[in-house]
Design an enzyme around this catalytic site. Sequence first.
Site, PDB file in Angstrom:
ATOM      1  N   ALA A  12      27.753   5.556  26.543  1.00 11.63           N
ATOM      2  CA  ALA A  12      28.006   5.258  25.609  1.00 11.63           C
ATOM      3  C   ALA A  12      29.673   5.345  25.296  1.00 11.63           C
ATOM      4  CB  ALA A  12      28.180   5.018  23.979  1.00 11.63           C
ATOM      5  N   TYR A 151      19.137   1.602  44.027  1.00 18.94           N
ATOM      6  CA  TYR A 151      19.932   0.958  43.238  1.00 18.94           C
ATOM      7  C   TYR A 151      19.408  -0.123  42.594  1.00 18.94           C
ATOM      8  CZ  TYR A 151      23.617  -0.873  39.992  1.00 18.94           C
ATOM      9  OH  TYR A 151      23.428  -1.154  38.792  1.00 18.94           O
ATOM     10  N   PRO A 181      25.198  -7.754  35.223  1.00 18.00           N
ATOM     11  CA  PRO A 181      26.481  -8.291  35.211  1.00 18.00           C
ATOM     12  C   PRO A 181      26.566  -8.487  37.273  1.00 18.00           C
ATOM     13  CG  PRO A 181      26.137  -6.680  33.689  1.00 18.00           C
ATOM     14  CD  PRO A 181      24.942  -6.677  34.678  1.00 18.00           C
ATOM     15  N   GLY A 182      26.907  -8.825  37.611  1.00 15.27           N
ATOM     16  CA  GLY A 182      27.907  -9.464  38.670  1.00 15.27           C
ATOM     17  C   GLY A 182      29.022  -8.004  38.747  1.00 15.27           C
ATOM     18  N   GLY A 186      37.046  -2.231  35.631  1.00 13.35           N
ATOM     19  CA  GLY A 186      37.497  -1.592  35.019  1.00 13.35           C
ATOM     20  C   GLY A 186      36.671   0.037  33.524  1.00 13.35           C
ATOM     21  N   THR A 187      35.941  -0.640  34.645  1.00 14.36           N
ATOM     22  CA  THR A 187      34.332   0.647  34.596  1.00 14.36           C
ATOM     23  C   THR A 187      34.774   2.712  35.714  1.00 14.36           C
ATOM     24  OG1 THR A 187      32.691  -0.268  35.466  1.00 14.36           O
ATOM     25  CG2 THR A 187      33.180  -0.964  33.346  1.00 14.36           C
TER      26      THR A 187
END
Length: 255
Positions: A12, A151, A181-182, A186-187
């Site tokens: 988180a 992965y 998600p594809g 922003g991570t």
Amino acid sequence: MQTPPVVFVTGATAGFGLAITRRFLADGCRIVICGRRVDRLDALQKELGDLVHAIPLDVRDREDVEGAIASLPPAFSDIDILVNNAGLALGTLSAAHAEVDDWDVMVDTNIKGLMYCTHTILPGMIARGRGHIVNMGSVAGEFAYPGGNAYGGSKAFVRQFSKNLRADLIGTPVRVTYVAPGLSGGTEFSQVRLKGDEAKAASVYQDTQPLSADDIADSVHWAATRPAHVNINEITLMPVCQAPGPMAVHRGAKK
């Protein structure tokens, strides 16, 4: 007046997990945030306030998981929504050249960590007659690509585990959703995968408009807020700049 649900979010402290935390917090939910970076947890606890309870947690350690959940304070102990978000990719090398240590970390985090959290929290959901488990996957769990070996395999496990978990829960009100998600920006995903090479990580998203962490959080929140009789089995989402491609064909000289 109905008590706001308790949401337990692994991984988180950044990316999807942090965006998911903020999205549910906006509804007044109580959130248990988990991660290995204590400094970030402390900062988030101060920033987000009393509706958040932060616990240092390495999901790869089964005893750590069981102990942390058993010691939750009463206001946060009856978990309504588990978001198994902690996960990572390491390396892009082909299977013959990949680091086995990287494979171990991915299996321990993406598979075993998710199972430990699920196995520890699920009995309470069944006993209380309510609950929702959201397992974060990836399009890599369905669509193969070079270098995705362990992965992609780990996320394929998460997808199938989610379906089998739902089958086990038939006859109970506990719901299960798999979110895949594809391409998402922003991570810290690509920085971790490329082991800190920021230039290479940035190039992954060059000239694209990827999904954002908020886009993913919105899909998780939507699935979790459907009427109690509705189970969203799976969500697969990509940005419009991405699509599944054709099967690869190698054309070489006959031998």
